[in-house]
Design a protein around this motif. Structure first.
Motif, PDB file in Angstrom:
ATOM      1  N   ASN A 144       0.822  -1.214   0.000  1.00  0.00           N
ATOM      2  CA  ASN A 144       0.000   0.000   0.000  1.00  0.00           C
ATOM      3  C   ASN A 144       0.860   1.269   0.000  1.00  0.00           C
ATOM      4  OD1 ASN A 144       0.994  -0.224   2.585  1.00  0.00           O
ATOM      5  ND2 ASN A 144      -0.967   0.081   3.617  1.00  0.00           N
ATOM      6  N   ILE A 145       2.167   1.083  -0.117  1.00  0.00           N
ATOM      7  CA  ILE A 145       3.092   2.206  -0.209  1.00  0.00           C
ATOM      8  C   ILE A 145       3.182   2.668  -1.663  1.00  0.00           C
ATOM      9  CG2 ILE A 145       5.479   2.937   0.137  1.00  0.00           C
ATOM     10  CD1 ILE A 145       3.875   2.351   2.700  1.00  0.00           C
ATOM     11  N   LYS A 146       3.173   3.959  -1.884  1.00  0.00           N
ATOM     12  CA  LYS A 146       3.323   4.509  -3.229  1.00  0.00           C
ATOM     13  C   LYS A 146       4.793   4.496  -3.623  1.00  0.00           C
ATOM     14  CE  LYS A 146       2.381   8.576  -6.088  1.00  0.00           C
ATOM     15  NZ  LYS A 146       1.850   9.978  -6.097  1.00  0.00           N
ATOM     16  N   VAL A 147       5.150   3.712  -4.640  1.00  0.00           N
ATOM     17  CA  VAL A 147       6.541   3.581  -5.084  1.00  0.00           C
ATOM     18  C   VAL A 147       6.889   4.746  -6.009  1.00  0.00           C
ATOM     19  CG1 VAL A 147       8.198   2.110  -6.263  1.00  0.00           C
ATOM     20  CG2 VAL A 147       6.375   1.073  -4.910  1.00  0.00           C
ATOM     21  N   LEU A 148       8.025   5.379  -5.743  1.00  0.00           N
ATOM     22  CA  LEU A 148       8.425   6.570  -6.505  1.00  0.00           C
ATOM     23  C   LEU A 148       9.604   6.324  -7.439  1.00  0.00           C
ATOM     24  CD1 LEU A 148       8.156   9.381  -3.796  1.00  0.00           C
ATOM     25  CD2 LEU A 148       6.418   8.582  -5.406  1.00  0.00           C
ATOM     26  N   VAL A 149      10.079   5.081  -7.511  1.00  0.00           N
ATOM     27  CA  VAL A 149      11.224   4.774  -8.360  1.00  0.00           C
ATOM     28  C   VAL A 149      10.848   3.684  -9.348  1.00  0.00           C
ATOM     29  CG1 VAL A 149      12.984   5.498  -6.700  1.00  0.00           C
ATOM     30  CG2 VAL A 149      12.072   3.154  -6.605  1.00  0.00           C
ATOM     31  N   LYS A 150      11.739   3.463 -10.321  1.00  0.00           N
ATOM     32  CA  LYS A 150      11.501   2.419 -11.314  1.00  0.00           C
ATOM     33  C   LYS A 150      12.805   1.673 -11.570  1.00  0.00           C
ATOM     34  CE  LYS A 150      12.229   5.490 -15.290  1.00  0.00           C
ATOM     35  NZ  LYS A 150      12.777   6.610 -14.476  1.00  0.00           N
ATOM     36  N   GLU A 151      12.703   0.541 -12.228  1.00  0.00           N
ATOM     37  CA  GLU A 151      13.890  -0.247 -12.548  1.00  0.00           C
ATOM     38  C   GLU A 151      14.838   0.567 -13.415  1.00  0.00           C
ATOM     39  OE1 GLU A 151      12.674  -3.961 -14.223  1.00  0.00           O
ATOM     40  OE2 GLU A 151      11.658  -4.635 -12.412  1.00  0.00           O
ATOM     41  N   GLY A 152      16.119   0.496 -13.089  1.00  0.00           N
ATOM     42  CA  GLY A 152      17.130   1.247 -13.817  1.00  0.00           C
ATOM     43  C   GLY A 152      17.520   2.561 -13.159  1.00  0.00           C
ATOM     44  N   ASP A 153      16.725   3.024 -12.201  1.00  0.00           N
ATOM     45  CA  ASP A 153      17.040   4.277 -11.509  1.00  0.00           C
ATOM     46  C   ASP A 153      18.281   4.106 -10.627  1.00  0.00           C
ATOM     47  OD1 ASP A 153      14.890   5.516 -12.628  1.00  0.00           O
ATOM     48  OD2 ASP A 153      13.707   5.675 -10.791  1.00  0.00           O
ATOM     49  N   VAL A 154      19.076   5.165 -10.555  1.00  0.00           N
ATOM     50  CA  VAL A 154      20.221   5.207  -9.644  1.00  0.00           C
ATOM     51  C   VAL A 154      19.757   5.835  -8.334  1.00  0.00           C
ATOM     52  CG1 VAL A 154      22.516   6.178  -9.231  1.00  0.00           C
ATOM     53  CG2 VAL A 154      21.896   5.342 -11.515  1.00  0.00           C
ATOM     54  N   VAL A 155      20.090   5.196  -7.215  1.00  0.00           N
ATOM     55  CA  VAL A 155      19.609   5.661  -5.908  1.00  0.00           C
ATOM     56  C   VAL A 155      20.792   5.894  -4.970  1.00  0.00           C
ATOM     57  CG1 VAL A 155      17.362   4.560  -6.115  1.00  0.00           C
ATOM     58  CG2 VAL A 155      19.261   3.278  -5.118  1.00  0.00           C
ATOM     59  N   ILE A 156      20.551   6.722  -3.948  1.00  0.00           N
ATOM     60  CA  ILE A 156      21.580   7.073  -2.969  1.00  0.00           C
ATOM     61  C   ILE A 156      21.039   6.785  -1.573  1.00  0.00           C
ATOM     62  CG2 ILE A 156      23.015   8.923  -2.024  1.00  0.00           C
ATOM     63  CD1 ILE A 156      22.769  10.332  -4.722  1.00  0.00           C
ATOM     64  N   ALA A 157      21.815   6.051  -0.787  1.00  0.00           N
ATOM     65  CA  ALA A 157      21.389   5.668   0.560  1.00  0.00           C
ATOM     66  C   ALA A 157      21.135   6.894   1.426  1.00  0.00           C
ATOM     67  CB  ALA A 157      22.453   4.788   1.221  1.00  0.00           C
ATOM     68  N   GLY A 158      19.987   6.898   2.087  1.00  0.00           N
ATOM     69  CA  GLY A 158      19.643   7.982   2.988  1.00  0.00           C
ATOM     70  C   GLY A 158      19.172   9.244   2.314  1.00  0.00           C
ATOM     71  N   LYS A 159      19.130   9.238   0.975  1.00  0.00           N
ATOM     72  CA  LYS A 159      18.746  10.441   0.226  1.00  0.00           C
ATOM     73  C   LYS A 159      17.562  10.192  -0.708  1.00  0.00           C
ATOM     74  CE  LYS A 159      21.058  13.780   0.301  1.00  0.00           C
ATOM     75  NZ  LYS A 159      21.027  14.965   1.193  1.00  0.00           N
ATOM     76  N   THR A 160      17.643   9.126  -1.503  1.00  0.00           N
ATOM     77  CA  THR A 160      16.596   8.845  -2.482  1.00  0.00           C
ATOM     78  C   THR A 160      15.360   8.277  -1.797  1.00  0.00           C
ATOM     79  OG1 THR A 160      18.274   8.335  -4.153  1.00  0.00           O
ATOM     80  CG2 THR A 160      16.014   7.628  -4.604  1.00  0.00           C
ATOM     81  N   VAL A 161      14.195   8.850  -2.091  1.00  0.00           N
ATOM     82  CA  VAL A 161      12.931   8.355  -1.547  1.00  0.00           C
ATOM     83  C   VAL A 161      12.415   7.230  -2.446  1.00  0.00           C
ATOM     84  CG1 VAL A 161      10.565   8.940  -0.897  1.00  0.00           C
ATOM     85  CG2 VAL A 161      12.395  10.622  -0.570  1.00  0.00           C
ATOM     86  N   LEU A 162      12.318   6.021  -1.893  1.00  0.00           N
ATOM     87  CA  LEU A 162      11.824   4.878  -2.665  1.00  0.00           C
ATOM     88  C   LEU A 162      10.301   4.808  -2.649  1.00  0.00           C
ATOM     89  CD1 LEU A 162      14.252   1.986  -1.641  1.00  0.00           C
ATOM     90  CD2 LEU A 162      14.500   3.674  -3.465  1.00  0.00           C
ATOM     91  N   GLY A 163       9.710   5.227  -1.541  1.00  0.00           N
ATOM     92  CA  GLY A 163       8.257   5.143  -1.426  1.00  0.00           C
ATOM     93  C   GLY A 163       7.710   6.135  -0.417  1.00  0.00           C
ATOM     94  N   VAL A 164       6.411   6.361  -0.499  1.00  0.00           N
ATOM     95  CA  VAL A 164       5.727   7.293   0.392  1.00  0.00           C
ATOM     96  C   VAL A 164       4.593   6.576   1.092  1.00  0.00           C
ATOM     97  CG1 VAL A 164       4.379   9.407   0.534  1.00  0.00           C
ATOM     98  CG2 VAL A 164       6.312   9.292  -1.028  1.00  0.00           C
ATOM     99  N   ILE A 165       4.534   6.760   2.401  1.00  0.00           N
ATOM    100  CA  ILE A 165       3.417   6.239   3.180  1.00  0.00           C
ATOM    101  C   ILE A 165       2.278   7.233   3.057  1.00  0.00           C
ATOM    102  CG2 ILE A 165       2.647   5.512   5.470  1.00  0.00           C
ATOM    103  CD1 ILE A 165       5.618   5.060   6.170  1.00  0.00           C
TER     104      ILE A 165
END
Length: 210
Positions: free
Chosen positions: A185-206
């Motif tokens: 039930n979490i809204k996912v904000l990323v997609k396959e292939g995206d580059v992410v950064i620990a502690g910075k990139t938001v993967l999902g929103v409650i």
């Protein structure tokens, strides 16, 4: 630039060998010097300003998202869940950070194989360390998974510990995969292939249900 404490034994040994090789072989000296430089680069632990928000699920690792799937998680989340798999190359920062603030109420370790971390079956067959974090809003699982080169999982936290969003809880040495499981039930904000950064990139929103 800070270094992870796990770098110390590698740096000491390589520094001694590099010094000794200077008197023995020019080629060996440059090989060892390059190895020392790579260790310093690999174990870097950059300072990061973490913007904490209890609505956000932050990335637990630096890297590239290799897959996002829906599945049934019956161990901790106990229901429909989403798995986000992040592949870490040798050139990524390998520090793992907590995706949210909460308490570690579940831990699990599974010995296993050392298939390349980018292979889809690596998640199920490779050595894996798992922590479950929960707060008043959500439960998530974070899996630290070894790869073909990575052979050492480090986790600084144990069951019963509290963690803050973006706080360092471990690392995986020399190439790996980190996975995050959370309710669907979490809204996912990323997609396959995206580059992410620990502690910075938001993967999902409650999402607020009120």
């Amino acid at each position: 630039m800070r270094l992870a404490k796990e770098a110390l034994p590698y740096c000491i040994i390589l520094s001694i060998l590099t010094f000794l090789s200077y008197f023995l072989s020019t080629i060996l000296f440059y090989i060892l010097l390059a190895s020392l430089a790579f260790v310093l680069f690999f174990f870097r632990n950059p300072n990061r300003l973490i913007i904490s928000d209890d609505k956000y699920i932050l990335s637990p690792a630096d890297g590239k998202i290799q897959r996002i799937i829906s599945f049934q998680e019956e161990t901790f989340i106990k229901g429909n869940a989403i798995k986000v798999s992040i592949f870490l190359s040798l050139f990524n920062v390998h520090i793992n950070r907590s995706p949210l603030s909460g308490k570690i109420t579940y831990t699990s370790y599974r010995p296993g194989k050392y298939f390349p971390a980018f292979k889809s079956h690596a998640s199920e067959l490779n050595e894996r360390n798992t922590i479950g974090i929960e707060n008043e809003k959500i439960r998530v699982l974070v899996h630290q998974i070894t790869g073909f080169i990575a052979r050492r999982i480090v986790c600084y936290r144990k069951k019963g510990d509290s963690v803050l969003q973006g706080e360092i809880f471990g690392m995986i040495k020399f190439g790996s995969c980190t996975e995050l499981d959370f309710p669907d039930n979490i809204k996912v904000l990323v997609k396959e292939g995206d580059v992410v950064i620990a502690g910075k990139t938001v993967l999902g929103v409650i999402e607020d249900k009120s």
